[in-house]
Design a protein around this motif. Structure first.
Motif, PDB file in Angstrom:
ATOM      1  N   PRO A 222       0.872  -1.241   0.016  1.00  0.00           N
ATOM      2  CA  PRO A 222       0.099  -0.029   0.048  1.00  0.00           C
ATOM      3  C   PRO A 222       0.931   1.121   0.029  1.00  0.00           C
ATOM      4  O   PRO A 222       1.920   1.264   0.625  1.00  0.00           O
ATOM      5  N   ALA A 223       0.370   2.318  -0.422  1.00  0.00           N
ATOM      6  CA  ALA A 223       0.950   3.755  -0.346  1.00  0.00           C
ATOM      7  C   ALA A 223       0.801   4.069   1.084  1.00  0.00           C
ATOM      8  O   ALA A 223      -0.267   3.943   1.646  1.00  0.00           O
ATOM      9  N   ALA A 224       1.878   4.884   1.353  1.00  0.00           N
ATOM     10  CA  ALA A 224       1.594   5.478   2.825  1.00  0.00           C
ATOM     11  C   ALA A 224       0.572   6.308   3.130  1.00  0.00           C
ATOM     12  O   ALA A 224      -0.255   6.411   4.211  1.00  0.00           O
ATOM     13  N   ALA A 225       0.327   6.935   2.041  1.00  0.00           N
ATOM     14  CA  ALA A 225      -0.751   8.258   2.116  1.00  0.00           C
ATOM     15  C   ALA A 225      -2.179   7.241   2.315  1.00  0.00           C
ATOM     16  O   ALA A 225      -2.902   7.825   2.871  1.00  0.00           O
ATOM     17  N   ASP A 226      -2.320   5.974   1.890  1.00  0.00           N
ATOM     18  CA  ASP A 226      -3.438   5.243   2.116  1.00  0.00           C
ATOM     19  C   ASP A 226      -3.758   4.719   3.490  1.00  0.00           C
ATOM     20  O   ASP A 226      -4.947   4.103   3.670  1.00  0.00           O
ATOM     21  N   LEU A 227      -2.691   4.557   3.928  1.00  0.00           N
ATOM     22  CA  LEU A 227      -2.873   4.050   5.347  1.00  0.00           C
ATOM     23  C   LEU A 227      -3.565   5.021   6.262  1.00  0.00           C
ATOM     24  O   LEU A 227      -3.608   6.139   6.417  1.00  0.00           O
ATOM     25  N   PRO A 228      -4.430   4.430   7.372  1.00  0.00           N
ATOM     26  CA  PRO A 228      -5.221   5.310   8.318  1.00  0.00           C
ATOM     27  C   PRO A 228      -4.365   6.271   9.165  1.00  0.00           C
ATOM     28  O   PRO A 228      -3.182   6.032   9.504  1.00  0.00           O
ATOM     29  N   ASP A 229      -4.948   7.216   9.427  1.00  0.00           N
ATOM     30  CA  ASP A 229      -4.193   8.352  10.451  1.00  0.00           C
ATOM     31  C   ASP A 229      -4.683   7.682  11.882  1.00  0.00           C
ATOM     32  O   ASP A 229      -5.616   7.682  12.409  1.00  0.00           O
ATOM     33  N   LEU A 230      -3.395   7.382  12.206  1.00  0.00           N
ATOM     34  CA  LEU A 230      -3.560   6.948  13.898  1.00  0.00           C
ATOM     35  C   LEU A 230      -2.951   7.772  14.930  1.00  0.00           C
ATOM     36  O   LEU A 230      -2.751   7.252  15.816  1.00  0.00           O
ATOM     37  N   THR A 231      -2.904   8.880  14.403  1.00  0.00           N
ATOM     38  CA  THR A 231      -2.114  10.032  15.331  1.00  0.00           C
ATOM     39  C   THR A 231      -2.660   9.954  16.787  1.00  0.00           C
ATOM     40  O   THR A 231      -3.781   9.999  17.215  1.00  0.00           O
ATOM     41  N   VAL A 232      -1.683   9.749  17.816  1.00  0.00           N
ATOM     42  CA  VAL A 232      -2.060   9.802  19.175  1.00  0.00           C
ATOM     43  C   VAL A 232      -1.512  10.983  19.894  1.00  0.00           C
ATOM     44  O   VAL A 232      -0.508  11.639  19.921  1.00  0.00           O
ATOM     45  N   GLU A 233      -2.621  11.523  20.635  1.00  0.00           N
ATOM     46  CA  GLU A 233      -2.320  12.719  21.512  1.00  0.00           C
ATOM     47  C   GLU A 233      -2.188  12.417  22.902  1.00  0.00           C
ATOM     48  O   GLU A 233      -3.159  11.912  23.542  1.00  0.00           O
ATOM     49  N   LEU A 234      -1.006  12.451  23.446  1.00  0.00           N
ATOM     50  CA  LEU A 234      -0.700  12.341  24.757  1.00  0.00           C
ATOM     51  C   LEU A 234      -1.109  13.455  25.590  1.00  0.00           C
ATOM     52  O   LEU A 234      -1.184  14.621  25.124  1.00  0.00           O
ATOM     53  N   THR A 235      -1.551  13.227  26.764  1.00  0.00           N
ATOM     54  CA  THR A 235      -1.770  14.350  27.555  1.00  0.00           C
ATOM     55  C   THR A 235      -0.512  15.134  28.110  1.00  0.00           C
ATOM     56  O   THR A 235       0.370  14.497  28.762  1.00  0.00           O
ATOM     57  N   THR A 236      -0.889  16.284  28.111  1.00  0.00           N
ATOM     58  CA  THR A 236       0.420  17.155  28.647  1.00  0.00           C
ATOM     59  C   THR A 236       0.166  18.233  29.728  1.00  0.00           C
ATOM     60  O   THR A 236       0.994  18.804  30.144  1.00  0.00           O
ATOM     61  N   GLY A 237      -0.999  18.338  30.006  1.00  0.00           N
ATOM     62  CA  GLY A 237      -1.526  19.340  30.926  1.00  0.00           C
ATOM     63  C   GLY A 237      -2.496  18.997  31.541  1.00  0.00           C
ATOM     64  O   GLY A 237      -3.134  17.919  31.676  1.00  0.00           O
ATOM     65  N   PRO A 238      -3.070  19.920  32.810  1.00  0.00           N
ATOM     66  CA  PRO A 238      -4.259  19.512  33.624  1.00  0.00           C
ATOM     67  C   PRO A 238      -5.460  19.033  32.737  1.00  0.00           C
ATOM     68  O   PRO A 238      -5.859  19.727  31.473  1.00  0.00           O
ATOM     69  N   ASN A 239      -6.294  18.482  33.116  1.00  0.00           N
ATOM     70  CA  ASN A 239      -7.564  18.073  32.209  1.00  0.00           C
ATOM     71  C   ASN A 239      -8.938  18.367  33.044  1.00  0.00           C
ATOM     72  O   ASN A 239      -9.931  17.965  32.691  1.00  0.00           O
ATOM     73  N   ASP A 240      -8.816  19.201  34.214  1.00  0.00           N
ATOM     74  CA  ASP A 240     -10.034  19.318  35.151  1.00  0.00           C
ATOM     75  C   ASP A 240      -9.596  20.360  36.201  1.00  0.00           C
ATOM     76  O   ASP A 240      -8.520  20.828  36.201  1.00  0.00           O
ATOM     77  N   VAL A 241     -10.611  20.828  36.783  1.00  0.00           N
ATOM     78  CA  VAL A 241     -10.533  21.784  37.724  1.00  0.00           C
ATOM     79  C   VAL A 241     -11.144  21.350  39.142  1.00  0.00           C
ATOM     80  O   VAL A 241     -12.257  20.602  39.134  1.00  0.00           O
ATOM     81  N   ASP A 242     -10.409  21.633  40.424  1.00  0.00           N
ATOM     82  CA  ASP A 242     -11.007  21.315  41.564  1.00  0.00           C
ATOM     83  C   ASP A 242     -12.011  22.156  42.017  1.00  0.00           C
ATOM     84  O   ASP A 242     -12.406  23.158  41.302  1.00  0.00           O
TER      85      ASP A 242
END
Length: 632
Positions: free
Chosen positions: A421-441
């Motif tokens: 397969p062509a690389a462009a035809d492969l699915p986008d599996l980009t992973v976003e790692l958590t880099t900061g707070p995700n809530d408030v107290d």
């Protein structure tokens, strides 16, 4: 005569190379396959070899074989029965003769049919001389392949007779290449690369290969030679690939598409070791391979890599999957992505290490303590292993869960043409790692909650250790919902158990509808399959439909969770037939889940189903849908 030997066009041929474990049958079959692929034929292969490093020479347990089916059209299996058997000794003949139909061709190495070798396998008389084979309807060519090889290499003074004899497989390959109009250029290039540091051995193998080809051209033993035209295929770049090679490439491609480094923790085990070997060669692409001291350490390395923000993968077979169970349970509890690849083999215990089976399904689904749900999927063909690896990584990283990807020895060692397969035809599996707070107290201060879930996937954040402000506890003890603190609260445990199961169930929302092959939509019988039964079922339904009968088929890739519409599909048909290489494991699950009387057809012989066998079974169940008695 030979240069003018008539050329007959064939649609398909099945050839089986068989001999002693030391006769190089796997290499011979592999090289014939590569030369065949270069001609554009569709093909499918079935290597079959003993588990022993070296079984007693000349005995039935020591027989190694390689079957290749090639055609001018699309094929789905390595073939039910050989049209040609190349038998390098009496054991190879006796072990494979029952598989040959009348009219098949036998090319036998007559030099090995000595009284001693015949006695080893129980032949009272030499079958090459007593007319039993020709009377049985076989076309016999008894050729002294060993002595022909030694004579062809008579000028190689630096090689002993035993070393010269080892090249007899190349002579046989040269002869078969002539007989079926194969080019030997790629094999010659392979030999030059393999024996670059041993020039005399290289020259000897080349000489034996060319001698076999020349013998075909000059002998009068063969009245006709054959040609199989290229199969029509979509344009593109093709290569021959085994299932294990495809899994390795799929993992590398998936890592590239996620943007994560790939870390494989593995312990060598048949038939999964080739994935480790393949991935070890991709260090230049940022792949890290770790050969652990045991299966438990291997999966621990992979899970640790996932905790550290990498794509953690471990490979194994059934016995190793059992040893990895506690750490897979830890991955369930910590909700980290982990890809576990199980190349199934015959069991139980060490069982049949080099034979195939589908009997690890229930272990993959439930082989851990407590409520420990994981995603489970299965590849259906050698080339599909590439796509299955991408899908396993998608699920693991999106839903933060372990994924068990099932293949088996038939797929892992078998090969077929693969369109790169062509690389462009492969699915986008980009992973976003958590880099900061995700809530408030309660005071409005930003905080990080390690078990605060995505609303769509129920996945928790993936925070790399060492990221300031994202420190959190991790381990096997139950966690409190949202905060991740250690918790023994009964209600919280019930909540977390249900959330982990709900997360796996959510995967079904991302799956396409189950593809059902039902021309005309009039079939009353559905043949359902999973994993490597895809090819035999496809070939069998073709045979049945060729008689005018109506039969539908569908194949499952996702086994946990099932596709959302599977229940509706099952209830659409009067009868559902499910062939499995186990004692009915998926059938058990489907009966319990959907209350459908799924009919099992099972076999645990260490070999894949044949198309003819399944066609007969399908025919019997078609009769039952018409109110006729099913044959015993």
């Amino acid at each position: 005569m030979s240069s003018n030997t008539p050329l007959r066009q064939l649609e398909r041929v099945v050839i089986r190379f068989a001999g002693d474990s030391g006769d190089g049958m796997q290499l011979t079959g592999d090289r014939f396959t590569s030369d065949t692929a270069a001609l554009g034929n569709d093909l499918s292969t079935l290597p079959n070899f003993p588990a022993e490093i070296r079984a007693p020479q000349g005995t039935l347990p020591g027989v190694s074989s390689f079957q290749v089916h090639f055609a001018d059209h699309d094929i789905a299996t390595p073939g039910d029965a050989p049209d040609v058997l190349v038998a390098m000794n009496p054991a190879a003949l006796k072990a494979n003769l029952a598989d040959l139909p009348r009219g098949a061709t036998i090319i036998a190495n007559s030099d090995e049919f000595t009284k001693r070798n015949l006695a080893k396998v129980g032949y009272a008389a030499n079958p090459l001389e007593d007319d039993s084979l020709t009377d049985g309807g076989y076309h016999l060519h008894a050729l002294p392949l060993t002595s022909m090889t030694v004579e062809a290499l008579s000028d190689f003074a630096g090689l002993t007779r035993k070393e010269k004899e080892r090249a007899k497989n190349m002579l046989a390959l040269g002869l078969l290449s002539w007989l079926y109009s194969r080019d030997t250029e790629s094999t010659e290039a392979f030999l030059r690369a393999k024996f670059a540091s041993a020039p005399e051995v290289l020259a000897a193998n080349l000489a034996a290969l060319r001698t076999g080809h020349a013998y075909g051209e000059t002998t009068e033993d063969f009245a006709v030679r054959y040609q199989v035209a290229p199969a029509p295929m979509p344009p593109g770049t093709y290569r021959t690939i085994t299932g294990n090679q495809a899994l390795a490439l799929g993992l590398v491609a998936a890592a590239e598409r996620t943007g994560l480094p790939l870390v494989l923790g593995s312990y060598p085990i048949t038939p999964a070791s080739d994935i480790l070997h393949q991935l070890a060669s991709f260090k230049r692409l940022g792949v890290t391979t770790l050969q652990a001291e045991d299966e438990i350490a291997a999966v621990g390395m992979a899970l640790g890599a996932s905790f550290g923000g990498a794509l953690g993968v471990t490979t194994t077979s059934g016995p190793g999957l059992a040893l990895k169970s506690e750490t897979i349970g830890l991955a369930v509890s910590t909700e980290l992505p982990l890809v576990v690849i199980d190349i199934q083999r015959g069991g139980p215990s060490t069982g049949l290490p080099t034979k195939t089976e589908q009997a690890d399904l229930l272990q993959a689904m439930y082989g851990r303590n407590g409520e420990s749900p994981v995603a489970v999927l299965a590849a259906r063909s050698p080339t599909d292993c590439f796509d299955a690896a991408l899908e396993a990584v998608r699920i693991a990283t999106t839903y933060r869960t372990p994924v068990v990807l099932l293949s088996d020895g038939y797929l892992g060692n078998g090969s077929e043409p693969w369109r790169v397969p062509a690389a462009a035809d492969l699915p986008d599996l980009t992973v976003e790692l958590t880099t900061g707070p995700n809530d408030v107290d309660d005071a409005g201060t930003p905080v990080f909650h390690p078990y605060l879930r995505d609303e769509d996937t129920l996945a928790r954040p993936w925070a790399v250790p060492g990221t300031p402000g994202l420190e959190h506890r991790i381990g096997g003890i139950e966690k409190a919902d949202v905060t991740g603190h250690i918790s023994y609260d009964p209600a919280n445990h019930d909540t977390m158990v249900r959330l982990r199961q709900a997360k796996i169930d959510r995967i079904a929302d991302s799956l396409p509808p189950l593809e059902v092959d039902d021309p005309g939509g009039e079939a009353r019988l559905l043949v359902l399959g999973w994993g490597s039964t895809y090819g035999p079922i496809a070939a069998a339904t073709r045979l049945v439909r060729a008689t005018g009968a109506k039969v539908a088929r569908a194949h499952l890739r996702h086994l946990a969770p099932f596709p959302a519409d599977l229940g509706e599909v099952l209830h659409r048909y009067d009868r559902v037939l499910l062939p499995e290489m186990n004692l009915g494991q998926l059938a058990l699950l489907l009966r319990g889940r959907y209350l459908v009387d799924v009919r099992s057809h099972t076999a645990v012989r260490g070999l894949p189903f044949t198309a003819g066998e399944l066609a007969q079974v399908i025919h019997e169940h078609l009769m039952a849908t018409q109110g006729q008695e099913v044959l015993p």
